[in-house]
Write a protein that holds these residues in place. Structure first.
Motif, short mmCIF file in Angstrom:
data_model
loop_
_atom_site.label_atom_id
_atom_site.label_comp_id
_atom_site.label_asym_id
_atom_site.label_seq_id
_atom_site.Cartn_x
_atom_site.Cartn_y
_atom_site.Cartn_z
N TRP A 119 -17.62 29.59 -26.57
CA TRP A 119 -16.43 28.82 -26.93
C TRP A 119 -15.57 28.49 -25.71
O TRP A 119 -14.72 27.61 -25.76
CB TRP A 119 -15.58 29.61 -27.94
N THR A 120 -15.80 29.22 -24.63
CA THR A 120 -14.97 29.03 -23.44
C THR A 120 -15.33 27.78 -22.67
O THR A 120 -14.45 27.11 -22.11
CB THR A 120 -15.10 30.26 -22.52
N MET A 121 -16.61 27.44 -22.60
CA MET A 121 -17.03 26.30 -21.79
C MET A 121 -16.37 24.98 -22.20
O MET A 121 -15.93 24.21 -21.33
CB MET A 121 -18.56 26.17 -21.83
N PRO A 122 -16.25 24.64 -23.50
CA PRO A 122 -15.55 23.40 -23.84
C PRO A 122 -14.10 23.36 -23.33
O PRO A 122 -13.61 22.30 -22.94
CB PRO A 122 -15.58 23.39 -25.38
N VAL A 123 -13.45 24.51 -23.28
CA VAL A 123 -12.07 24.56 -22.78
C VAL A 123 -12.05 24.25 -21.28
O VAL A 123 -11.22 23.45 -20.82
CB VAL A 123 -11.45 25.96 -23.04
N ILE A 124 -12.97 24.85 -20.54
CA ILE A 124 -13.00 24.62 -19.09
C ILE A 124 -13.41 23.19 -18.77
O ILE A 124 -12.88 22.57 -17.84
CB ILE A 124 -13.94 25.64 -18.42
N ARG A 125 -14.32 22.64 -19.56
CA ARG A 125 -14.73 21.25 -19.35
C ARG A 125 -13.56 20.30 -19.66
O ARG A 125 -13.38 19.28 -18.98
CB ARG A 125 -15.94 20.91 -20.20
N PHE A 126 -12.79 20.62 -20.68
CA PHE A 126 -11.62 19.81 -21.01
C PHE A 126 -10.62 19.84 -19.85
O PHE A 126 -10.06 18.81 -19.47
CB PHE A 126 -10.97 20.32 -22.28
N TRP A 127 -10.42 21.02 -19.27
CA TRP A 127 -9.54 21.14 -18.10
C TRP A 127 -10.05 20.29 -16.95
O TRP A 127 -9.27 19.56 -16.30
CB TRP A 127 -9.46 22.61 -17.69
N ALA A 128 -11.36 20.34 -16.69
CA ALA A 128 -11.93 19.54 -15.60
C ALA A 128 -11.74 18.05 -15.85
O ALA A 128 -11.42 17.29 -14.92
CB ALA A 128 -13.42 19.87 -15.44
N TRP A 129 -11.91 17.64 -17.08
CA TRP A 129 -11.71 16.23 -17.44
C TRP A 129 -10.27 15.81 -17.19
O TRP A 129 -10.00 14.73 -16.65
CB TRP A 129 -12.10 16.02 -18.90
#
Length: 252
Positions: free
Chosen positions: A34-44
């Motif tokens: 569940w953490t990866m979508p959060v980090i990818r959203f931050w990168a975006w």
């Protein structure tokens, strides 16, 4: 104007990072996936801030060499902090090999650890290398794309730092081909530089080096390919702003 843009971007960057890290704290109680979508959203968000505030866009070539799924080993040139962000948007299940100190950043470090990134103690000697290989094989078995910076640190354009043997050890341990990547990111976002200059950053993904190459051959071919392509990018100068940009236009 460039200085003002840089001030605004740094404010936006640190504010965004802090807000996402704090608001995502409940995710730490959930499964790691569940953490990866959060980090990818931050990168975006960061990439959008770069474009809107600083006028920095990205142009990626050779993307056909990157996997759409399944494990991979990517050896990327490291000139800028941007390099530690952009791969979250370029591959589906990015797993950075990063310095252990980043885990000490409040909230952010917790999310990075939860996302299964691989920290390395650069002073850890043989024990650190054994742990790296163990973690690298586990990430490969999980179908993730390993991203490692073979120089081990950011290197300013025109400067040289020897390539570290960790990449060859990972290639041997995982049995994966190595995908070399060059960039001129330091042209616009310099190493430890406050000022961010507008323009287009190029990222050039080169054809994979075959699995099973002897370590000396792998290291020689890897360094020669990345450095040669980086020199070409730097000599060519900024890409025409009319080129297609391959940065995702929606949150992955």
């Amino acid at each position: 104007m460039t200085w003002l843009r840089s001030v605004l971007f740094n404010f936006a960057f640190f504010t965004t990072t802090a807000m996402v890290a704090v608001l995502a704290t409940p995710v730490l109680l959930a499964p790691g996936r569940w953490t990866m979508p959060v980090i990818r959203f931050w990168a975006w968000l960061v990439v959008q801030e770069l474009r809107l505030i600083c006028g920095i866009r990205l142009h990626v070539t050779g993307r056909e060499h990157l996997p759409q799924q399944g494990p991979a080993l990517i050896a990327a040139k490291h000139q800028s902090a941007l390099d530690t962000i952009v791969w979250l948007l370029l591959v589906p299940r990015c797993c950075y090999v990063l310095k252990q100190e980043l885990l000490r950043i409040p909230f952010y470090g917790f999310l990075v650890a939860k996302a299964g990134m691989i920290p390395v103690d650069r002073e850890g000697g043989g024990a650190a290398m054994r742990q790296l290989l163990k973690d690298g094989k586990a990430a490969t078995a999980a179908g993730r794309q390993l991203v490692i910076f073979p120089e081990g640190t950011r290197v300013a354009p025109g400067e040289y730092s020897p390539y570290q043997p960790g990449i060859a050890a990972l290639a041997s341990a995982t049995g994966l081909p190595v995908i070399p990547v060059a960039t001129d990111s330091g042209r616009l976002w310099g190493r430890r530089a406050f000022r961010k200059r507008p323009g287009v950053i190029s990222i050039s993904v080169l054809p994979p080096l075959p699995a099973g190459l002897p370590r000396p051959v792998l290291m020689r071919e890897l360094e020669a390919g990345i450095e040669r392509e980086t020199e070409r990018l730097m000599a060519a100068g900024p890409v025409d702003k009319a080129v297609d940009e391959l940065v995702p236009t929606a949150v992955p």
